[in-house]
Motif scaffolding. Sequence first.
Motif, short mmCIF file in Angstrom:
data_model
loop_
_atom_site.label_atom_id
_atom_site.label_comp_id
_atom_site.label_asym_id
_atom_site.label_seq_id
_atom_site.Cartn_x
_atom_site.Cartn_y
_atom_site.Cartn_z
N SER A 424 0.83 -1.21 0.00
CA SER A 424 0.00 0.00 0.00
C SER A 424 0.86 1.26 0.00
N LEU A 425 1.99 1.20 0.71
CA LEU A 425 2.91 2.34 0.69
C LEU A 425 3.49 2.54 -0.71
N LEU A 426 3.81 1.45 -1.38
CA LEU A 426 4.33 1.53 -2.73
C LEU A 426 3.33 2.22 -3.67
N ILE A 427 2.06 1.77 -3.61
CA ILE A 427 1.02 2.35 -4.47
C ILE A 427 0.76 3.82 -4.10
N GLY A 428 0.73 4.10 -2.79
CA GLY A 428 0.51 5.48 -2.35
C GLY A 428 1.63 6.41 -2.77
N ALA A 429 2.87 5.94 -2.61
CA ALA A 429 4.02 6.76 -3.01
C ALA A 429 4.06 6.94 -4.52
N LEU A 430 3.67 5.90 -5.26
CA LEU A 430 3.60 5.98 -6.72
C LEU A 430 2.61 7.06 -7.15
N ALA A 431 1.41 7.05 -6.53
CA ALA A 431 0.39 8.04 -6.89
C ALA A 431 0.85 9.45 -6.56
N HIS A 432 1.45 9.62 -5.37
CA HIS A 432 1.90 10.95 -4.95
C HIS A 432 3.00 11.47 -5.88
N ALA A 433 3.99 10.61 -6.17
CA ALA A 433 5.10 11.03 -7.01
C ALA A 433 4.65 11.31 -8.44
N PHE A 434 3.75 10.48 -8.97
CA PHE A 434 3.26 10.68 -10.33
C PHE A 434 2.50 12.00 -10.44
N THR A 435 1.68 12.28 -9.44
CA THR A 435 0.95 13.56 -9.42
C THR A 435 1.92 14.73 -9.42
N ALA A 436 2.94 14.66 -8.56
CA ALA A 436 3.92 15.76 -8.47
C ALA A 436 4.69 15.94 -9.77
N HIS A 437 5.10 14.82 -10.39
CA HIS A 437 5.85 14.92 -11.65
C HIS A 437 4.99 15.52 -12.76
N VAL A 438 3.74 15.11 -12.84
CA VAL A 438 2.85 15.64 -13.87
C VAL A 438 2.62 17.13 -13.68
N GLU A 439 2.44 17.55 -12.43
CA GLU A 439 2.21 18.98 -12.15
C GLU A 439 3.43 19.83 -12.49
N ASP A 440 4.63 19.27 -12.30
CA ASP A 440 5.86 20.06 -12.46
C ASP A 440 6.46 19.97 -13.86
N ASP A 441 5.96 19.07 -14.70
CA ASP A 441 6.58 18.87 -16.02
C ASP A 441 6.11 19.95 -16.99
N PRO A 442 7.01 20.81 -17.45
CA PRO A 442 6.61 21.91 -18.35
C PRO A 442 6.19 21.42 -19.74
N ARG A 443 6.48 20.18 -20.08
CA ARG A 443 6.11 19.66 -21.39
C ARG A 443 4.62 19.35 -21.50
N LEU A 444 3.92 19.29 -20.35
CA LEU A 444 2.52 18.91 -20.34
C LEU A 444 1.61 20.13 -20.34
N SER A 445 0.56 20.07 -21.15
CA SER A 445 -0.43 21.15 -21.19
C SER A 445 -1.39 21.00 -20.02
N GLU A 446 -2.16 22.03 -19.77
CA GLU A 446 -3.14 21.99 -18.69
C GLU A 446 -4.18 20.90 -18.95
N GLN A 447 -4.54 20.73 -20.21
CA GLN A 447 -5.51 19.69 -20.55
C GLN A 447 -4.96 18.30 -20.23
N ALA A 448 -3.69 18.08 -20.54
CA ALA A 448 -3.06 16.79 -20.24
C ALA A 448 -3.01 16.55 -18.73
N ARG A 449 -2.72 17.59 -17.97
CA ARG A 449 -2.70 17.46 -16.50
C ARG A 449 -4.07 17.08 -15.97
N GLN A 450 -5.11 17.71 -16.52
CA GLN A 450 -6.47 17.41 -16.07
C GLN A 450 -6.86 15.97 -16.42
N GLN A 451 -6.50 15.52 -17.62
CA GLN A 451 -6.81 14.15 -18.00
C GLN A 451 -6.09 13.14 -17.10
N THR A 452 -4.84 13.45 -16.77
CA THR A 452 -4.08 12.57 -15.88
C THR A 452 -4.68 12.56 -14.49
N SER A 453 -5.13 13.73 -14.02
CA SER A 453 -5.74 13.83 -12.70
C SER A 453 -7.01 13.00 -12.62
#
Length: 541
Positions: A424-453
């Motif tokens: 459960s820690l692995l899955i939780g850390a995966l979700a948290h890190a993926f969210t943070a990476h998506v939010e901080d990646d300048p290559r992604l548009s706002e629409q892509a961030r929303q779809q990922t969210s």
Amino acid sequence: MAHWRALIVLGTAQFLMVLDTSVMNVSISQLVDDFDTEVTAIQAVITLYALMMAAFMAVGAKLGDILGRRRLFLLGLVVYGTGSALTAVAPSVWVLAIGWSVIEGIGAAMVLPAMAALVAESYRDRERAVAYGVIGGLAGAGIAVGPLLGGWVTTYLTWRLVFAGEVVVVVAMLLCHRMVTEAARPGPRPRMDGVGAALSATGLALGVFGVLQSGTWGWIEPRNPPFTVFGFAPTVFVIGASALVLAAFVRWEHRRVAGRRDPLVHLTLLDRPVLRAGLLTMLSQNLILLGLFFAIPLYLQVVQGFDAFQTGLRLLPVSVTMLVASLGASRFARRVAPRTLVRLALLTLAAAIVWLLASIDPSIDDAQFAGAMTLLGLGMGLLVSQLGNVVQSSATEQERSEVGGLQYTAQNLGSALGTALIGSLLIGALAHAFTAHVEDDPRLSEQARQQTSVALQAGISFVPTDQVRTAAEQAGLPPSEVDAVVDSYASAQLQGLKAAILMAGGVTLASFLITARLPARAEAVEPPTVAPAGKGPGKAT
């Protein structure tokens, strides 16, 4: 030689019940494919197996006192073999859970406490230390053979053959039943405490279930729960309910003793410092081992893309050194105190986990990874070689089954918590890190961030990056943003794995706190010279 024949049958039972857990761990990816399910579903099946054993070990121990340990050992083998046969032909993940997790789990809960008591009854003093060293070595052999055998069979044939083979081994053990003997026990047989059994099983099940679901539900902030409690995730409330039920179990057991009725467990046994320390160390040992053996195959199979056999080959160093160390440590036990050996084992484990953390990279360095696995096996081998003798030698002859039940309850509760907590820690850390990476990646548009969210809110699983790429392409993202999402997920995978392994390291360091009460002398631990539990103060001498 005839004196040791019983150990062949009893030790084979230990080997068998470790073997299929290690086979399951190395076959996770194939099971996901065969049953068209997710890693979290197989995690739940593995957790449920350990939980069934933990929940019913005390019941199995009491049945051993009621029906006779030899009789229950043989009956448990029949139940276990039936579960193995059903597992071998399971058409769905639900049938897999019934055959492996439930039926095999109940069979193991009948076999293992009886096995521990029969070993302690059959051997004395140094012979007992040797016998438990052999039992620990066979547990190590199960872990050694499991990944390689299971990996080869899974890759080139089918994992189902392992469980079909277990049926054959169980039949052979039953044919050798005359090798196992049991001395007649004087006095009346105890009675089953049905209420205590229900309370203990329910309390343990709720606690492990809450931990298991924490990765999906969240701990406080709701992530994807089926319901909320006052706006919070239900995880803490489920674990709180577990604590209340277990408190009710403790009160009920004290009432049974006060009323001169047989309890499920004589809780005064836990007043003995050596026994308590041994049980807690067993719990942490299995939490660390099963947690790591859930996370490491995911790294090898999902991140690196290895098949089950290639995974087994890379786990071979930990398996072999664990087997050698557990068999060889009985010689050191004659000169070195259990406390010293356990602390050395924990230090070795901590060093291995640090090395392993340094090995978790996008591209694996086989030599470095093999070194970490070798050190991990050495530490685990030293640890498993000591604790069975420490725990059983702290009990009187009348308490063997009950202490065996506590021993395997601690081990399997640790296994269930290890798979549930680390997973459960692995899955939780995966979700948290993926969210943070998506939010901080300048290559992604706002629409892509929303779809990922939106996709994250529906749940996240530990899958190969190819599946993430396919999902991103199907969502209509342009190629540059598809690459960005895949890169973010790949980085999050490694962070999730490192968080899970780091948790295992934290448990290893915390385990030093409970070693102070382990025996400080190399001589065999003597049984306490007191009346059986419940008829006296129950203190160790």
